[in-house]
Design a protein around this motif. Structure first.
Motif: not given
Length: 129
Positions: A1-28
């Motif tokens: 069993m792996t200890y993490y899961f991940s996703k690689k995103l392209t065509n989005i900046s690091f800072n935009q990704t941070l914002e998107k992660v916070a938003t998506v986590l909030k919906t959960k």
């Protein structure tokens, strides 16, 4: 069993990704309790340059409460860490701890059940990115 899961995103900046992660986590049902800027720490403490890398401490209060009622020392393993890092090719990877994998060491069936529910929500958030 792996200890993490991940996703690689392209065509989005690091800072935009941070914002998107916070938003998506909030919906959960998760909020970001902590944000550790590893890039900044490595520069200040070791004078080393690394790509942007942040560790987000994500918490779903309802699940955290249930876990604490089940195992009073579980706070040593909270919150759930989610990393956002820029990769060499300029893409951004988001990875989350797999709470079910990390909680198996505790040997508490009720806690494993809760961890499974947290796992589903975190994995759904990562997949939604």
């Amino acid at each position: 069993m792996t200890y993490y899961f991940s996703k690689k995103l392209t065509n989005i900046s690091f800072n935009q990704t941070l914002e998107k992660v916070a938003t998506v986590l909030k919906t959960k049902g998760f909020g970001i309790l902590t944000e550790i800027d590893v890039q900044d720490i490595m520069k200040k403490k070791l004078d080393r340059d690394i790509k942007p890398y942040k560790i987000l401490g994500a918490c779903n209060p309802s699940f955290a409460y249930q876990a604490l009622q089940t195992e009073n020392k579980i706070g040593t393993m909270l919150p759930c860490n989610v990393i956002v890092q820029e990769l060499e090719d300029g893409s951004v990877e988001v990875a989350s701890v797999d709470p079910k994998a990390s909680m198996q060491a505790v040997e508490n069936d009720a806690l494993i059940k809760i961890a499974g529910e947290v796992q589903q929500q975190l994995q759904a958030a990562i997949n939604e990115l």
